[in-house]
Design a protein around this motif. Structure first.
Motif, short mmCIF file in Angstrom:
data_model
loop_
_atom_site.label_atom_id
_atom_site.label_comp_id
_atom_site.label_asym_id
_atom_site.label_seq_id
_atom_site.Cartn_x
_atom_site.Cartn_y
_atom_site.Cartn_z
N ASP A 1 -21.78 -24.37 42.99
CA ASP A 1 -20.37 -24.01 42.84
C ASP A 1 -19.51 -25.06 43.54
O ASP A 1 -20.01 -25.93 44.26
CB ASP A 1 -20.10 -22.60 43.37
N GLY A 2 -18.21 -25.01 43.34
CA GLY A 2 -17.29 -26.00 43.87
C GLY A 2 -17.38 -26.21 45.37
O GLY A 2 -17.54 -27.36 45.82
N PRO A 3 -17.28 -25.15 46.17
CA PRO A 3 -17.33 -25.34 47.63
C PRO A 3 -18.68 -25.91 48.11
O PRO A 3 -18.72 -26.74 49.01
CB PRO A 3 -17.11 -23.94 48.19
N THR A 4 -19.77 -25.47 47.51
CA THR A 4 -21.09 -25.97 47.91
C THR A 4 -21.24 -27.44 47.55
O THR A 4 -21.75 -28.24 48.34
CB THR A 4 -22.21 -25.15 47.24
N LEU A 5 -20.76 -27.81 46.37
CA LEU A 5 -20.83 -29.20 45.95
C LEU A 5 -19.96 -30.08 46.85
O LEU A 5 -20.36 -31.18 47.24
CB LEU A 5 -20.39 -29.33 44.49
N ALA B 1 -34.59 -34.37 46.37
CA ALA B 1 -33.26 -33.78 46.46
C ALA B 1 -33.01 -32.81 45.31
O ALA B 1 -32.48 -31.71 45.51
CB ALA B 1 -32.19 -34.87 46.47
N ALA B 2 -33.40 -33.20 44.11
CA ALA B 2 -33.24 -32.32 42.95
C ALA B 2 -34.07 -31.05 43.11
O ALA B 2 -33.61 -29.95 42.80
CB ALA B 2 -33.63 -33.05 41.68
N ASP B 3 -35.28 -31.18 43.62
CA ASP B 3 -36.13 -30.02 43.86
C ASP B 3 -35.52 -29.09 44.91
O ASP B 3 -35.61 -27.86 44.79
CB ASP B 3 -37.52 -30.45 44.31
N ALA B 4 -34.91 -29.65 45.94
CA ALA B 4 -34.30 -28.84 46.99
C ALA B 4 -33.12 -28.04 46.47
O ALA B 4 -32.87 -26.91 46.90
CB ALA B 4 -33.85 -29.73 48.15
N LEU B 5 -32.38 -28.61 45.52
CA LEU B 5 -31.22 -27.91 44.97
C LEU B 5 -31.63 -26.77 44.05
O LEU B 5 -30.94 -25.77 43.96
CB LEU B 5 -30.33 -28.89 44.20
N GLY B 6 -32.73 -26.93 43.37
CA GLY B 6 -33.19 -25.90 42.45
C GLY B 6 -32.48 -25.99 41.12
O GLY B 6 -31.62 -26.83 40.90
N PRO B 7 -32.81 -25.08 40.22
CA PRO B 7 -32.26 -25.15 38.86
C PRO B 7 -30.82 -24.63 38.73
O PRO B 7 -30.16 -24.88 37.74
CB PRO B 7 -33.22 -24.27 38.05
N GLU B 8 -30.33 -23.89 39.72
CA GLU B 8 -28.99 -23.33 39.64
C GLU B 8 -27.92 -24.40 39.83
O GLU B 8 -28.09 -25.31 40.64
CB GLU B 8 -28.77 -22.23 40.70
N ALA B 9 -26.83 -24.26 39.11
CA ALA B 9 -25.70 -25.18 39.27
C ALA B 9 -24.99 -24.88 40.59
O ALA B 9 -24.95 -23.73 41.04
CB ALA B 9 -24.74 -25.03 38.11
#
Length: 71
Positions: free
Chosen positions: A44-48, A34-42
């Motif tokens: 944003d509110g709507p995506t989270l 799951a962490a790898d799929a998200l990538g290193p970028e934080a």
């Protein structure tokens, strides 16, 4: 080991609970995937917020599944 491998590894006289044994074990590699799929970028509110909603939806489907099996 997948469900079929577990089922085949049981002695003939043993209860065939491989399906339940498989899902009863924690899957630590999923957190890394799951962490790898998200990538290193934080995120944003709507995506989270959307990710949290999808996660809760998945949990509710899983709860329904196990409740149905439990009778």
């Amino acid at each position: 080991m997948n469900v079929l491998e577990l089922a085949r590894s049981r002695p003939t006289g043993a209860p065939r609970r491989a399906f339940f044994d498989f899902f009863a074990q924690p899957a630590p590699e999923l957190e890394q995937q799951a962490a790898d799929a998200l990538g290193p970028e934080a995120l944003d509110g709507p995506t989270l917020a959307a990710a949290r909603e999808y996660g809760l939806l998945l949990q509710s489907y899983e709860r329904l599944f196990w409740t149905t099996l439990g009778g």
